[in-house]
Design a protein around this motif. Structure first.
Motif, PDB file in Angstrom:
ATOM      1  N   ALA A   1       0.814  -1.215   0.000  1.00  0.00           N
ATOM      2  CA  ALA A   1       0.000   0.000   0.000  1.00  0.00           C
ATOM      3  C   ALA A   1       0.851   1.271   0.000  1.00  0.00           C
ATOM      4  CB  ALA A   1      -0.924   0.004   1.211  1.00  0.00           C
ATOM      5  N   GLY A   2       2.184   1.113   0.190  1.00  0.00           N
ATOM      6  CA  GLY A   2       3.061   2.273   0.116  1.00  0.00           C
ATOM      7  C   GLY A   2       3.699   2.712   1.419  1.00  0.00           C
ATOM      8  N   ASP A   3       3.617   1.895   2.451  1.00  0.00           N
ATOM      9  CA  ASP A   3       4.248   2.225   3.738  1.00  0.00           C
ATOM     10  C   ASP A   3       5.695   1.738   3.701  1.00  0.00           C
ATOM     11  OD1 ASP A   3       5.104   2.528   6.353  1.00  0.00           O
ATOM     12  OD2 ASP A   3       3.368   1.534   7.253  1.00  0.00           O
ATOM     13  N   ASP A   4       6.618   2.622   3.343  1.00  0.00           N
ATOM     14  CA  ASP A   4       8.022   2.245   3.189  1.00  0.00           C
ATOM     15  C   ASP A   4       8.641   1.761   4.498  1.00  0.00           C
ATOM     16  OD1 ASP A   4       8.056   2.851   0.455  1.00  0.00           O
ATOM     17  OD2 ASP A   4       8.522   4.950   0.850  1.00  0.00           O
ATOM     18  N   GLY A   5       8.197   2.288   5.629  1.00  0.00           N
ATOM     19  CA  GLY A   5       8.711   1.849   6.922  1.00  0.00           C
ATOM     20  C   GLY A   5       8.409   0.386   7.208  1.00  0.00           C
ATOM     21  N   ALA A   6       7.340  -0.141   6.627  1.00  0.00           N
ATOM     22  CA  ALA A   6       6.977  -1.542   6.832  1.00  0.00           C
ATOM     23  C   ALA A   6       8.008  -2.491   6.218  1.00  0.00           C
ATOM     24  CB  ALA A   6       5.584  -1.822   6.283  1.00  0.00           C
ATOM     25  N   PHE A   7       8.790  -2.012   5.246  1.00  0.00           N
ATOM     26  CA  PHE A   7       9.867  -2.842   4.698  1.00  0.00           C
ATOM     27  C   PHE A   7      10.854  -3.237   5.796  1.00  0.00           C
ATOM     28  CE2 PHE A   7       8.987  -1.078   0.353  1.00  0.00           C
ATOM     29  CZ  PHE A   7       8.907  -2.287  -0.326  1.00  0.00           C
ATOM     30  N   ILE A   8      11.082  -2.337   6.735  1.00  0.00           N
ATOM     31  CA  ILE A   8      12.010  -2.624   7.836  1.00  0.00           C
ATOM     32  C   ILE A   8      11.457  -3.759   8.695  1.00  0.00           C
ATOM     33  CG2 ILE A   8      13.117  -1.671   9.897  1.00  0.00           C
ATOM     34  CD1 ILE A   8      12.928   1.110   8.456  1.00  0.00           C
ATOM     35  N   GLU A   9      10.168  -3.703   8.964  1.00  0.00           N
ATOM     36  CA  GLU A   9       9.546  -4.761   9.767  1.00  0.00           C
ATOM     37  C   GLU A   9       9.591  -6.101   9.028  1.00  0.00           C
ATOM     38  OE1 GLU A   9       8.840  -4.340  12.908  1.00  0.00           O
ATOM     39  OE2 GLU A   9       9.364  -2.233  12.714  1.00  0.00           O
ATOM     40  N   LEU A  10       9.374  -6.075   7.722  1.00  0.00           N
ATOM     41  CA  LEU A  10       9.486  -7.309   6.933  1.00  0.00           C
ATOM     42  C   LEU A  10      10.914  -7.848   6.981  1.00  0.00           C
ATOM     43  CD1 LEU A  10       7.383  -6.763   3.687  1.00  0.00           C
ATOM     44  CD2 LEU A  10       6.874  -8.252   5.616  1.00  0.00           C
ATOM     45  N   ALA A  11      11.877  -6.950   6.883  1.00  0.00           N
ATOM     46  CA  ALA A  11      13.282  -7.376   6.937  1.00  0.00           C
ATOM     47  C   ALA A  11      13.573  -8.072   8.254  1.00  0.00           C
ATOM     48  CB  ALA A  11      14.204  -6.171   6.754  1.00  0.00           C
TER      49      ALA A  11
ATOM     50  N   SER B   1      18.224 -14.040   4.451  1.00  0.00           N
ATOM     51  CA  SER B   1      19.037 -12.822   4.484  1.00  0.00           C
ATOM     52  C   SER B   1      18.901 -12.048   3.177  1.00  0.00           C
ATOM     53  CB  SER B   1      20.505 -13.175   4.724  1.00  0.00           C
ATOM     54  OG  SER B   1      20.657 -13.716   6.013  1.00  0.00           O
ATOM     55  N   ALA B   2      18.766 -12.771   2.082  1.00  0.00           N
ATOM     56  CA  ALA B   2      18.629 -12.117   0.782  1.00  0.00           C
ATOM     57  C   ALA B   2      17.341 -11.300   0.712  1.00  0.00           C
ATOM     58  CB  ALA B   2      18.659 -13.156  -0.333  1.00  0.00           C
ATOM     59  N   GLU B   3      16.236 -11.867   1.192  1.00  0.00           N
ATOM     60  CA  GLU B   3      14.965 -11.138   1.197  1.00  0.00           C
ATOM     61  C   GLU B   3      15.023  -9.958   2.158  1.00  0.00           C
ATOM     62  OE1 GLU B   3      12.247 -11.327  -0.776  1.00  0.00           O
ATOM     63  OE2 GLU B   3      13.395 -12.793  -1.912  1.00  0.00           O
ATOM     64  N   ALA B   4      15.674 -10.163   3.299  1.00  0.00           N
ATOM     65  CA  ALA B   4      15.818  -9.074   4.268  1.00  0.00           C
ATOM     66  C   ALA B   4      16.586  -7.917   3.639  1.00  0.00           C
ATOM     67  CB  ALA B   4      16.532  -9.573   5.521  1.00  0.00           C
ATOM     68  N   GLU B   5      17.654  -8.233   2.939  1.00  0.00           N
ATOM     69  CA  GLU B   5      18.461  -7.192   2.294  1.00  0.00           C
ATOM     70  C   GLU B   5      17.654  -6.454   1.231  1.00  0.00           C
ATOM     71  OE1 GLU B   5      22.755  -6.652   0.080  1.00  0.00           O
ATOM     72  OE2 GLU B   5      22.364  -8.487   1.213  1.00  0.00           O
ATOM     73  N   LYS B   6      16.866  -7.190   0.448  1.00  0.00           N
ATOM     74  CA  LYS B   6      16.018  -6.552  -0.565  1.00  0.00           C
ATOM     75  C   LYS B   6      15.040  -5.584   0.094  1.00  0.00           C
ATOM     76  CE  LYS B   6      15.848 -10.403  -3.814  1.00  0.00           C
ATOM     77  NZ  LYS B   6      14.965 -11.439  -4.394  1.00  0.00           N
ATOM     78  N   CYS B   7      14.450  -6.013   1.201  1.00  0.00           N
ATOM     79  CA  CYS B   7      13.492  -5.152   1.912  1.00  0.00           C
ATOM     80  C   CYS B   7      14.170  -3.884   2.416  1.00  0.00           C
ATOM     81  CB  CYS B   7      12.863  -5.900   3.087  1.00  0.00           C
ATOM     82  SG  CYS B   7      11.652  -7.142   2.611  1.00  0.00           S
ATOM     83  N   LEU B   8      15.350  -4.029   2.967  1.00  0.00           N
ATOM     84  CA  LEU B   8      16.060  -2.869   3.498  1.00  0.00           C
ATOM     85  C   LEU B   8      16.488  -1.919   2.381  1.00  0.00           C
ATOM     86  CD1 LEU B   8      18.071  -4.675   6.282  1.00  0.00           C
ATOM     87  CD2 LEU B   8      16.151  -3.090   6.595  1.00  0.00           C
ATOM     88  N   ASP B   9      16.924  -2.476   1.262  1.00  0.00           N
ATOM     89  CA  ASP B   9      17.274  -1.635   0.111  1.00  0.00           C
ATOM     90  C   ASP B   9      16.055  -0.855  -0.369  1.00  0.00           C
ATOM     91  OD1 ASP B   9      19.936  -2.393   0.106  1.00  0.00           O
ATOM     92  OD2 ASP B   9      19.660  -3.965  -1.415  1.00  0.00           O
ATOM     93  N   ARG B  10      14.913  -1.542  -0.451  1.00  0.00           N
ATOM     94  CA  ARG B  10      13.678  -0.875  -0.876  1.00  0.00           C
ATOM     95  C   ARG B  10      13.263   0.201   0.116  1.00  0.00           C
ATOM     96  NH1 ARG B  10       9.900  -3.677  -4.059  1.00  0.00           N
ATOM     97  NH2 ARG B  10       8.795  -1.699  -4.000  1.00  0.00           N
ATOM     98  N   ALA B  11      13.416  -0.091   1.407  1.00  0.00           N
ATOM     99  CA  ALA B  11      13.072   0.892   2.436  1.00  0.00           C
ATOM    100  C   ALA B  11      13.912   2.151   2.255  1.00  0.00           C
ATOM    101  CB  ALA B  11      13.274   0.301   3.832  1.00  0.00           C
TER     102      ALA B  11
END
Length: 156
Positions: free
Chosen positions: A101-111, A124-134
């Motif tokens: 929905a566009g909550d960029d901060g939620a990427f950190i929680e997913l990571a 770790s790869a998915e976590a890194e992708k989430c953090l990069d996107r955040a």
């Protein structure tokens, strides 16, 4: 028809002034008119016991209503309630919805979920992708710092 956010503005000002009774009444009026921000703030009042008793069931109802009206923050608030209740899978799914929905901060929680394997498989790869996107998105200073710290830990 666009929602007039006047009730939200009044409720926000009243809450800032410590007048929680007026804040709650304003948020309730706005919620009845379909203002998603009023639904979220009303949920937050019940969630934290501000101007009322803590009531997680009412908080969830308010957040879900806000989500139906497409308040982006509501998805993360729902995820947090699921985390508090110990429902890790639902928590993860709601953080995914928040991201979509566009909550960029939620990427950190997913990571964090991917790092620890909470609600999903460890990756770790998915976590890194989430953090990069955040970090590519719109974050508060504190969120940006947290994402950078988590990314540094992953790179070690």
């Amino acid at each position: 028809m666009p929602v007039d956010h006047q009730c939200f503005i009044e409720g926000d000002a009243a809450e800032d002034a410590g007048d929680f009774k007026t804040a709650r009444a304003s948020f309730e009026r706005g919620a009845a008119l379909g203002d998603p921000y009023c639904w979220s703030r009303l949920g937050l009042m019940f969630d934290n016991g501000v101007g009322c008793d803590v009531d997680k069931v009412m908080a969830m109802r308010c957040y879900r209503r806000a989500w139906r009206f497409r308040d982006v923050v509501a998805a993360s608030n729902i995820a947090v309630l699921y985390r508090e209740a110990g429902n890790q899978r639902a928590m993860f799914q709601w953080f995914k919805r928040a991201v979509e929905a566009g909550d960029d901060g939620a990427f950190i929680e997913l990571a964090k979920c991917y790092v620890s394997g909470v609600g999903t498989r460890r990756s770790s790869a998915e976590a890194e992708k989430c953090l990069d996107r955040a970090l590519e998105g719109s974050l508060s200073e504190a969120e940006r710092e947290e994402a950078e710290q988590l990314l540094a830990v992953l790179h070690k």
